[in-house]
Every structure is written in C-alpha cells, then in structure tokens.
Write an enzyme that holds these catalytic residues in place. Structure first.
Site, short mmCIF file in Angstrom:
data_model
loop_
_atom_site.label_atom_id
_atom_site.label_comp_id
_atom_site.label_asym_id
_atom_site.label_seq_id
_atom_site.Cartn_x
_atom_site.Cartn_y
_atom_site.Cartn_z
N ASN A 8 -8.94 62.37 -5.06
CA ASN A 8 -9.84 61.90 -6.11
C ASN A 8 -11.00 61.21 -5.41
O ASN A 8 -10.87 60.09 -4.93
CB ASN A 8 -9.06 60.93 -7.02
CG ASN A 8 -9.88 60.46 -8.20
OD1 ASN A 8 -11.08 60.74 -8.28
ND2 ASN A 8 -9.26 59.74 -9.09
N LYS A 15 -9.33 58.48 -3.02
CA LYS A 15 -7.91 58.19 -3.26
C LYS A 15 -7.14 59.45 -2.91
O LYS A 15 -7.57 60.55 -3.28
CB LYS A 15 -7.70 57.94 -4.76
CG LYS A 15 -7.50 56.52 -5.17
CD LYS A 15 -7.07 56.60 -6.62
CE LYS A 15 -6.94 55.38 -7.35
NZ LYS A 15 -6.97 55.54 -8.79
N ARG A 89 -9.37 66.25 -8.22
CA ARG A 89 -9.78 65.82 -9.55
C ARG A 89 -11.29 66.01 -9.65
O ARG A 89 -12.04 65.46 -8.84
CB ARG A 89 -9.42 64.35 -9.76
CG ARG A 89 -9.89 63.87 -11.09
CD ARG A 89 -9.51 62.43 -11.31
NE ARG A 89 -9.83 62.07 -12.68
CZ ARG A 89 -10.38 60.92 -13.04
NH1 ARG A 89 -10.65 60.00 -12.14
NH2 ARG A 89 -10.65 60.69 -14.29
N HIS A 178 -10.45 62.21 -19.21
CA HIS A 178 -9.04 61.78 -19.08
C HIS A 178 -8.10 62.88 -19.58
O HIS A 178 -6.95 62.61 -19.92
CB HIS A 178 -8.72 60.51 -19.90
CG HIS A 178 -9.37 59.26 -19.40
ND1 HIS A 178 -9.70 58.22 -20.25
CD2 HIS A 178 -9.72 58.86 -18.16
CE1 HIS A 178 -10.24 57.23 -19.56
NE2 HIS A 178 -10.28 57.59 -18.29
N ARG A 239 -17.51 49.30 -19.91
CA ARG A 239 -18.26 50.16 -20.85
C ARG A 239 -17.89 49.76 -22.27
O ARG A 239 -16.72 49.53 -22.56
CB ARG A 239 -17.89 51.63 -20.63
CG ARG A 239 -18.34 52.20 -19.32
CD ARG A 239 -17.72 53.57 -19.05
NE ARG A 239 -16.67 53.49 -18.07
CZ ARG A 239 -15.77 54.44 -17.83
NH1 ARG A 239 -15.78 55.56 -18.52
NH2 ARG A 239 -14.85 54.28 -16.90
N GLU A 330 0.30 50.60 -20.52
CA GLU A 330 1.67 50.56 -20.03
C GLU A 330 2.19 49.13 -19.87
O GLU A 330 3.40 48.90 -19.90
CB GLU A 330 1.76 51.25 -18.65
CG GLU A 330 1.58 52.75 -18.73
CD GLU A 330 1.36 53.38 -17.35
OE1 GLU A 330 1.90 52.89 -16.35
OE2 GLU A 330 0.60 54.38 -17.29
N GLU A 381 -1.51 61.24 -13.14
CA GLU A 381 -2.52 62.30 -13.02
C GLU A 381 -2.35 63.07 -11.72
O GLU A 381 -2.61 64.27 -11.68
CB GLU A 381 -3.93 61.69 -13.12
CG GLU A 381 -4.24 61.24 -14.55
CD GLU A 381 -5.43 60.29 -14.65
OE1 GLU A 381 -5.25 59.10 -14.27
OE2 GLU A 381 -6.49 60.70 -15.08
#
Ligand code: AMP
Length: 395
Positions: A8, A15, A89, A178, A239, A330, A381
């Site tokens: 990513n 990442k 990604r 997402h 945001r 979560e 993901e």
C-alpha cells in the site's frame, strides 16, 4: 505454501505485508515512512521480532529494498518465500477497472491517467507498482482497486444531479472508496451468519481515519457514502464529509486559494477541525473530560452516522445485519451504542454487555434473537488484496 506480498504505497510511505493467502497468517509486515525526506523510518515486524530503523530512504524502490533486506534478516528470503504475486492497493479505478487486474504497461498508464481523479493517491500507487516490478520482475503484479466494489452502483446512487455534459467531460460521478474493506467485511458477515451473501441486506460502517458507509443488497453494493473523491459522506479524522458545495464557492469568492481550500477539506476539517484532534482515542478522552469542542465534534460524528443509517435502512427496506469495522468501529463501543440508540422499533438494538466485551475477533453485539444482527468485524484489507491477487494469477 504460497505467499503474497501486499503493498500500500502512499506519497511518502509504504505499508507492506507478507502473508499466506489461504490461512491469512502474516509472516512479516512493516511500515516505511518519510520516504524522500532524508530521515526515513522503518518499523518491521516478523513473529515476535520487531525491528526499527532510521535511515535516509530516497524513494519507494529504496524503501522496498530495505523491506526485502529486513524480510531476509527476520527469516523470509523473498526468493525462497514462494511468492505467487504482489498485490497492490490502488485507490482509484475510475470507470475502467472494476475487478482486480494483472498489471502490464497499459494498465500502469491507465492508473496514471486516473491521477486526475485521485491526485493524492494514484501517482503514489503507480510508483509502488513500478518499484515492485523492477525488483521482482518475475512475479505477477496485481492491482486491486478501492473503487471496484462500487462500480456497479445503480445509476440513481452514482449520479450527481449536475449538468450531464459537464459531468461527462470531467468524469464526475460517485465512485465510492474502501470497497475492498466493505466487500471483505460483508463477506465475513455472511460466513458468520451461515448465510449466502445473496440472501442478505447489509449496512457496513467502516470507521477509521477515513470513514464510509455502504448499503449492500444480496452481496452487491447499492449505495455508499464516498463519492467522486473520499471527501464525501461521514465525518472523518481530518475530513468533514458532506458539505454544502456553496461553502466552497463562498471561500473561493472570498479569496481563499484553491490549494488552501483543498488543504482545509482534506487535512483541517472533521474531528480535527472541530476538536483539534483527529485521533479518536484522544477525542474520546476529551469528550470524557467534557471539552466543549470535542463534545460537539462527537455529536456531529454520531449525527452523521445516524443520517446514513436511516437513509440506507429505507433504501434497503429490510436489513439483516449492521456491521462496524476499522479502528473506531472495532474499538469504540460508545460510537456503536450511540449510533444505534433508540431504534428498537426497527428491530435494531445493541446488547450493552456484548458491546463492551473485550475480544478482537468478529462477534455479534445485538441481543440474542434480535431481528437485525449488529456485528463488529475486524477488517483485513491486506488479506482481501492477497486473495484477490491469487485469484487473478490462478485465472
Ligand atoms: P484505521 O484508519 O482503521 O487505522 O483507524 C484509525 C482510527 O481508529 C484512529 O482515529 C484511532 O484513534 C482509532 N482507534 C484505534 N484504536 C482505538 C481504540 N481502542 N478506541 C477508539 N479508537 C481507536
């Protein structure tokens, strides 16, 4: 056993995760930050070993080389790791990419062209893919798009009521983001409930630094809160989500420069704008200390969640599952309880004890026998990208 490397790539970060796509076991993972800034940082984890490095990392390729050295140092020489694919990604797939795609020169060029729609993300994603291709020329590279799950949104949900010619000229429509997370989580919900995705209507709230909601009918997304860009919808860390577009013209007419407006919307709004902090844990502490700005920020955050919940309940007609995922969803039981408070007449309730029970796995938090199952499902993901990459390579 085969492995997949998932990358990513951000503009100054990378990442990575090396994992077994079948079991989901993570062999090693890491985060490289401050690429190109002279004082790079690497955090690498393999099993219970954790390695931290500080060194100059001029570009993504150099970052990847550091990661590969760390894989070898911690027991996973990539050449012998049975690498089936590298999964990338990619944020924006535009109108073009609606499924995971094997990367070739043409695909790379198209990802670049889509930078107009995602100037912060797609160029970095492209750089990550190019670096991985150079370093691992024999390993298939697969791009997995954040927009793909929403590609089939019904026309009424994907269309802005703008002048059609202008919208077409500039590629303006609602794309959604997402998607990998919404798809993965809704799939996990079906597994947990022992039902086929086709039999379920679901609402998923992905509440992390970025946040989005989706309405899913029979396994297909029929609405989502993010639009042309990841700015629309819920309140997020920095945001603000939905806003009257008139605010923008008002700012521009008053002499605020376009780049300044962009920064305001992407980096200085949301929880940060209202409470001064974008991290939800810090916000929670301030709320508990009765800080007025934090309280208002929290109320706006929950108000927006409930607005989308109401809209999606009506759109779907009947809902079997409502699920919370990502960092806030979560972990913050208060958000879950407040988002769904007082909705018993719609068959929606949160069991207070189940809601606060510790545990990291997927679980139901609604009372036994409730009409609508409310769940917490950890998103993953990386695993979803790894599995998608293998599916492409296996044809
Ligand atoms: P993500 O983008 O999924 O990594 O989520 C990041 C967000 O989750 C940040 O706002 C964190 O503050 C928040 N978060 C992580 N852990 C917790 C926690 N234990 N309680 C509340 N929020 C959390």
């Amino acid at each position: 056993m085969s492995t997949v490397l998932v990358l990513n790539s951000g503009s100054s970060s990378l990442k990575y995760q090396l994992l077994h796509p079948d079991s989901g076991e993570v062999l090693a993972s890491g985060l490289i930050e401050r690429i190109g800034e002279g004082d790079g940082r690497v955090e690498h984890r393999a099993g219970d070993r954790e390695v931290r490095r500080e060194l100059a990392i001029p570009d993504h390729e150099a970052g990847l080389k550091v990661a590969f050295d760390l894989f070898a140092e911690t027991g996973y020489e990539l050449a012998q790791a049975g690498l089936t694919a590298v999964g990338h990604r990619v944020v924006h797939g535009g109108e073009v990419f609606y499924r995971p795609t094997l990367v070739d020169d043409e695909v790379l060029a198209t990802i670049s062209d889509l930078a107009e729609l995602a100037p912060l993300h797609n160029p970095a994603n492209r750089t990550g893919i190019e670096s991985a291709r150079r370093l691992l020329p024999d390993v298939p590279q697969v791009a997995v798009f954040d927009t793909a799950f929403f590609h089939g949104l019904p026309p009424a949900a994907r269309t802005y009521a703008l002048d059609t010619a202008t919208a077409e000229r500039y590629g303006i429509r609602r794309y959604g983001f997402h998607g990998t997370s919404h798809e993965y989580v809704s799939g996990q919900v079906a597994l947990l409930l022992g039902r086929e995705p086709a039999e379920l209507n679901q609402i998923v709230f992905h509440l992390g630094n970025g946040a989005s909601a989706s309405a899913i009918r029979g396994g297909r997304a029929v609405d989502t809160s993010m639009g042309l860009t990841p700015l629309e919808g819920l309140v997020m860390g920095t945001r603000g989500g939905d806003i009257d577009p008139g605010v923008l013209t008002h700012l521009l007419r008053n002499g605020v420069a376009v780049d300044e407006v962009d920064r305001l919307l992407n980096r200085e709004s949301g929880l940060k704008g209202l409470a001064g902090v974008n991290d939800f844990r810090e916000l929670r502490k301030l709320v508990e200390a009765d800080d007025a700005g934090a309280r208002l920020a929290y109320e706006v955050y929950v108000h927006r969640l409930r607005r989308y919940l109401g809209a999606y309940l009506v759109e779907l007609g009947a809902v079997q599952a409502i699920t919370f995922t990502a960092g806030v969803g979560e972990n913050d039981s208060g958000v879950r309880a407040d988002a769904l408070a007082g909705l018993e007449r719609y068959g929606i309730a949160v069991d207070p004890e189940r809601n606060i029970a510790s545990g990291r796995g997927a679980r139901a938090i609604s009372p036994e026998g409730a009409e609508v199952t409310v769940l917490v499902v950890p998103t993953n993901e990386e695993l979803a990208i790894a599995r998608a990459a293998v599916a492409v390579v296996d044809g």
